[in-house]
Enzyme design. Sequence first.
Site, PDB file in Angstrom:
ATOM      1  N   CYS A   1     -10.664   2.712  -4.960  1.00 29.13           N
ATOM      2  CA  CYS A   1     -10.634   3.072  -3.545  1.00 29.13           C
ATOM      3  C   CYS A   1     -10.739   4.593  -3.475  1.00 29.13           C
ATOM      4  O   CYS A   1     -10.272   5.280  -4.374  1.00 29.13           O
ATOM      5  CB  CYS A   1      -9.300   2.603  -2.938  1.00 29.13           C
ATOM      6  SG  CYS A   1      -9.078   3.038  -1.203  1.00 29.13           S
TER       7      CYS A   1
ATOM      8  N   ASP B   1     -12.999   2.135   4.767  1.00 26.95           N
ATOM      9  CA  ASP B   1     -11.844   2.043   5.672  1.00 26.95           C
ATOM     10  C   ASP B   1     -12.264   1.503   7.032  1.00 26.95           C
ATOM     11  O   ASP B   1     -11.417   1.220   7.872  1.00 26.95           O
ATOM     12  CB  ASP B   1     -11.204   3.423   5.851  1.00 26.95           C
ATOM     13  CG  ASP B   1     -10.184   3.709   4.758  1.00 26.95           C
ATOM     14  OD1 ASP B   1      -9.816   2.780   4.019  1.00 26.95           O
ATOM     15  OD2 ASP B   1      -9.762   4.873   4.635  1.00 26.95           O
TER      16      ASP B   1
ATOM     17  N   ASP C   1       0.847  -1.198   0.000  1.00 25.02           N
ATOM     18  CA  ASP C   1       0.000   0.000   0.000  1.00 25.02           C
ATOM     19  C   ASP C   1       0.885   1.251   0.000  1.00 25.02           C
ATOM     20  O   ASP C   1       2.069   1.212  -0.349  1.00 25.02           O
ATOM     21  CB  ASP C   1      -0.954  -0.067   1.214  1.00 25.02           C
ATOM     22  CG  ASP C   1      -2.274   0.638   0.969  1.00 25.02           C
ATOM     23  OD1 ASP C   1      -2.303   1.863   1.064  1.00 25.02           O
ATOM     24  OD2 ASP C   1      -3.273  -0.043   0.663  1.00 25.02           O
ATOM     25  N   ASP C   2       0.334   2.356   0.415  1.00 24.87           N
ATOM     26  CA  ASP C   2       0.973   3.669   0.414  1.00 24.87           C
ATOM     27  C   ASP C   2       2.377   3.643   1.030  1.00 24.87           C
ATOM     28  O   ASP C   2       2.604   2.953   2.026  1.00 24.87           O
ATOM     29  CB  ASP C   2       0.063   4.593   1.252  1.00 24.87           C
ATOM     30  CG  ASP C   2       0.309   6.047   0.981  1.00 24.87           C
ATOM     31  OD1 ASP C   2       1.281   6.373   0.287  1.00 24.87           O
ATOM     32  OD2 ASP C   2      -0.499   6.862   1.471  1.00 24.87           O
TER      33      ASP C   2
ATOM     34  N   LYS D   1      -4.072  -0.815  -6.871  1.00 21.90           N
ATOM     35  CA  LYS D   1      -5.105  -0.192  -6.031  1.00 21.90           C
ATOM     36  C   LYS D   1      -5.107   1.300  -6.344  1.00 21.90           C
ATOM     37  O   LYS D   1      -4.120   1.995  -6.094  1.00 21.90           O
ATOM     38  CB  LYS D   1      -4.794  -0.446  -4.548  1.00 21.90           C
ATOM     39  CG  LYS D   1      -5.815   0.194  -3.605  1.00 21.90           C
ATOM     40  CD  LYS D   1      -5.555  -0.261  -2.160  1.00 21.90           C
ATOM     41  CE  LYS D   1      -6.375   0.504  -1.147  1.00 21.90           C
ATOM     42  NZ  LYS D   1      -6.025   0.160   0.227  1.00 21.90           N
ATOM     43  N   TRP D   2      -6.214   1.797  -6.879  1.00 26.23           N
ATOM     44  CA  TRP D   2      -6.328   3.199  -7.328  1.00 26.23           C
ATOM     45  C   TRP D   2      -7.043   3.987  -6.247  1.00 26.23           C
ATOM     46  O   TRP D   2      -8.258   3.957  -6.158  1.00 26.23           O
ATOM     47  CB  TRP D   2      -7.108   3.242  -8.642  1.00 26.23           C
ATOM     48  CG  TRP D   2      -7.164   4.590  -9.300  1.00 26.23           C
ATOM     49  CD1 TRP D   2      -7.689   5.735  -8.791  1.00 26.23           C
ATOM     50  CD2 TRP D   2      -6.682   4.923 -10.609  1.00 26.23           C
ATOM     51  NE1 TRP D   2      -7.570   6.757  -9.697  1.00 26.23           N
ATOM     52  CE2 TRP D   2      -6.955   6.289 -10.827  1.00 26.23           C
ATOM     53  CE3 TRP D   2      -6.049   4.186 -11.616  1.00 26.23           C
ATOM     54  CZ2 TRP D   2      -6.619   6.933 -12.014  1.00 26.23           C
ATOM     55  CZ3 TRP D   2      -5.718   4.833 -12.797  1.00 26.23           C
ATOM     56  CH2 TRP D   2      -6.003   6.191 -12.988  1.00 26.23           C
ATOM     57  N   ASP D   3      -6.263   4.705  -5.453  1.00 24.56           N
ATOM     58  CA  ASP D   3      -6.844   5.436  -4.321  1.00 24.56           C
ATOM     59  C   ASP D   3      -7.142   6.881  -4.717  1.00 24.56           C
ATOM     60  O   ASP D   3      -6.645   7.389  -5.742  1.00 24.56           O
ATOM     61  CB  ASP D   3      -5.842   5.399  -3.148  1.00 24.56           C
ATOM     62  CG  ASP D   3      -6.522   5.522  -1.788  1.00 24.56           C
ATOM     63  OD1 ASP D   3      -7.708   5.883  -1.743  1.00 24.56           O
ATOM     64  OD2 ASP D   3      -5.847   5.269  -0.767  1.00 24.56           O
TER      65      ASP D   3
ATOM     66  N   ARG E   1      -5.989  16.169   3.714  1.00 25.01           N
ATOM     67  CA  ARG E   1      -4.966  15.136   3.956  1.00 25.01           C
ATOM     68  C   ARG E   1      -3.619  15.603   3.394  1.00 25.01           C
ATOM     69  O   ARG E   1      -2.918  14.855   2.739  1.00 25.01           O
ATOM     70  CB  ARG E   1      -5.361  13.793   3.342  1.00 25.01           C
ATOM     71  CG  ARG E   1      -4.716  12.635   4.087  1.00 25.01           C
ATOM     72  CD  ARG E   1      -4.729  11.340   3.306  1.00 25.01           C
ATOM     73  NE  ARG E   1      -4.181  10.270   4.110  1.00 25.01           N
ATOM     74  CZ  ARG E   1      -3.674   9.155   3.626  1.00 25.01           C
ATOM     75  NH1 ARG E   1      -3.657   8.934   2.347  1.00 25.01           N
ATOM     76  NH2 ARG E   1      -3.199   8.240   4.432  1.00 25.01           N
TER      77      ARG E   1
END
Length: 729
Positions: free
Chosen positions: A525, A547, A365-366, A475-477, A442
């Site tokens: 996402c 989430d 992930d990130d 994963k396209w956030d 954010r």
Amino acid sequence: MPIVYDQKTGVFRLDNSAASYAFRVNEWGYLEHLYYGARIPDTDIAYLGVVTSRHSRATFIEEGIPFSRTRSYDEYAGTDCGDYLDAAITVRQADGTYAIDPRYVSHRIYNGKPALADQPATFAGESEAQTLEVLCRDVTGVEITLYYTVFNDLAVITRHTVVKNASKQPVELLRVMSACVDMPDGVGMEFLHLYGDWGKERTVERAPIAHGTISVGSICGASSAAHNPFVAFLSKDATEERGEAYGFNLVYSGDWTAIAHPDVEQSVRLLMGVNPDRFCWRLEPDETFTAPEVVMVYSENGVGGMSRTYHKLYRRHLFRSSWLGKPRPILINNWEATRFDFTGEKLLAMAKEAASLGVDMFVLDDGWFGKRDNDHCALGDWYLNEQKLGMTFRKFGEELGKLGLKFGLWFEPEMVSPDSDLARSHPEWVLHIEGRPASVSRHQWVLDMSRADVRDYLFDSISKVLSSADICYFKWDYNRYLTEVHSALLPPERQGEVRHRYVLGLYDLLDRLTKAFPYILFEGCASGGGRFDPAMLYYSPQIWTSDDTDAVERLDIQYGTTICYPPSSMGAHVSEVPNQQVKRTTPIKMRAAVAMQGTFGYELDPAKFTDEEREAVREQCKEFRKYDALLRDGELYRLVNPRETEGKRAAWMFVSEDKKAAHLTYVVAHARVMERFAVRLAGLDPEKHYREQESGTVLSGATLMRAGWVFPKRLRDNDVRILYFEAID
Ligand code: DGJ
């Protein structure tokens, strides 16, 4: 023939086995809505038109016959023409006026379904659906083509609208709805919509429709968690399996609206489309504008029947992915386990443990790119940080491969951190308004996706990463909504186009990447499930649902999500306890049972498992694989609504299409003392007999559905039962 035009009466009929939809070209050349609902056999239904020709309202007198627009049911209502409900289309004409009132010109009927220009939509082969195009023209020359596709085997009609400026001067589109449906008995029905927020997406709400406008939608720049682009009209008596339901789902990922506007009698106009707020699209002569698709589903079998039609349609006619119909990998994602604090070695230790238990894929992930050690920086700098990983990405992928795991990666393509090389080198690529502070959310800004140069940069830099190792999942956030929307490339009179152009730009990039890497499984996402819509599903057959990974919270979130989206499209993971969002502790069995309703995976550090948990996970992976086809392609029956129970319980089952197999999950989050635990099954063949696998009990489908299944032992807090039924005759 699903679509028939009767020249004598001017009636268009769109029928399939379950539903009928009809409108006509009336004596004045206007399209007048006649009927939408359960299939009706009679063809001579023109009598349903012209509610009244009362002269008391705006009336045209042509050829001596007066006709008032005020009380007719419009198929696609214009503006400033005597129809005083919300309009389907409003145009600022070249002379500065707002009137538009198109009349029928011609039509075409053909097999199959056309694609929409530059945007996603459902698809169908020549033998699966039929399409009607109706061309209408306003006196100014502005043309509107209404598209209707009827699916042969599903109670589905899709609609969209194309506007062409066939006049000699530019005009401005101020509102172009994708669908307009006048429901003659709308007042007294109920309006169902899915509202929410971060961590509580798609909460089901039902409210009676009275004589006041109901309007839901988004102005966030994304379809949003606040309201999902789905609404339904329900008959007052509609329950999960009985009564009428009319669903409307917009295939769109940006600002949208759905308006239910009642007239002074019983009729209600439903409008759905791109939100006209802040929208203004300049159309030069000969240019066209395509409004996104609305998917309309009719059900006589309650909300559940409507949901199952959406599920089947989307499973077969929406996902444009090579993963269509294929088993999805069980994945482990490191986000909740490590956040930004990881090394390659730490991740491989997690991966090793997960692989030994039966997991198929590791998703990083990130935090793997640029200087991204926290969420204050580096978005947009899509370069591998191999120093942080302690090895090359190729090597990391190879190590995963040796463990038998595929490799997946997180991205947030549309965003940029103020503290990033990208923002420093291309400030003009950021959505912002000169002279106004650019707000962060954010700690990030949004890229101007309407610009081709931004999309080219993203395509090139992301493609490079995707080619740097054997990456099979993306994963396209998307972690913030839009503010200060202004594109540096467009003149002031075109700034009202930016929000929609942003969405078209997003689709363009998704299209290029999914075509360049067809084998990659994309998962959508947006800070959880903040952009869970059919347009995103077109590119990514699964979307991270929320989430909030707590099993009890997920009962509600997943219940609401399945109102129109297939369970297999819901990313659902077993996460650690106490849960990071609500601090609740639930057993691993319960967490897995809930996650198995969707596309299954884990999001925790498996090195922390006890021996007992390790064994449980091994069994869960086996079970998911065993029932994968049934869970993915079976029909979902929601048996117990977690929001309607005393205490907190939920139950659902998947039934195979041939009705030979069924998988039932019963979850008790909060038991009540002295409760009798029983549930009526649904969707079985009443004539068949079924054996319950664990106990060997044989009962007929009729008994299981009418008398129900009674759990022999009392269930306690956090108890779960999973039962499998197989037909024996
Ligand atoms: C929000 C997503 O919903 C999470 O799953 C995770 O990917 C974080 N973003 C990462 O920043």
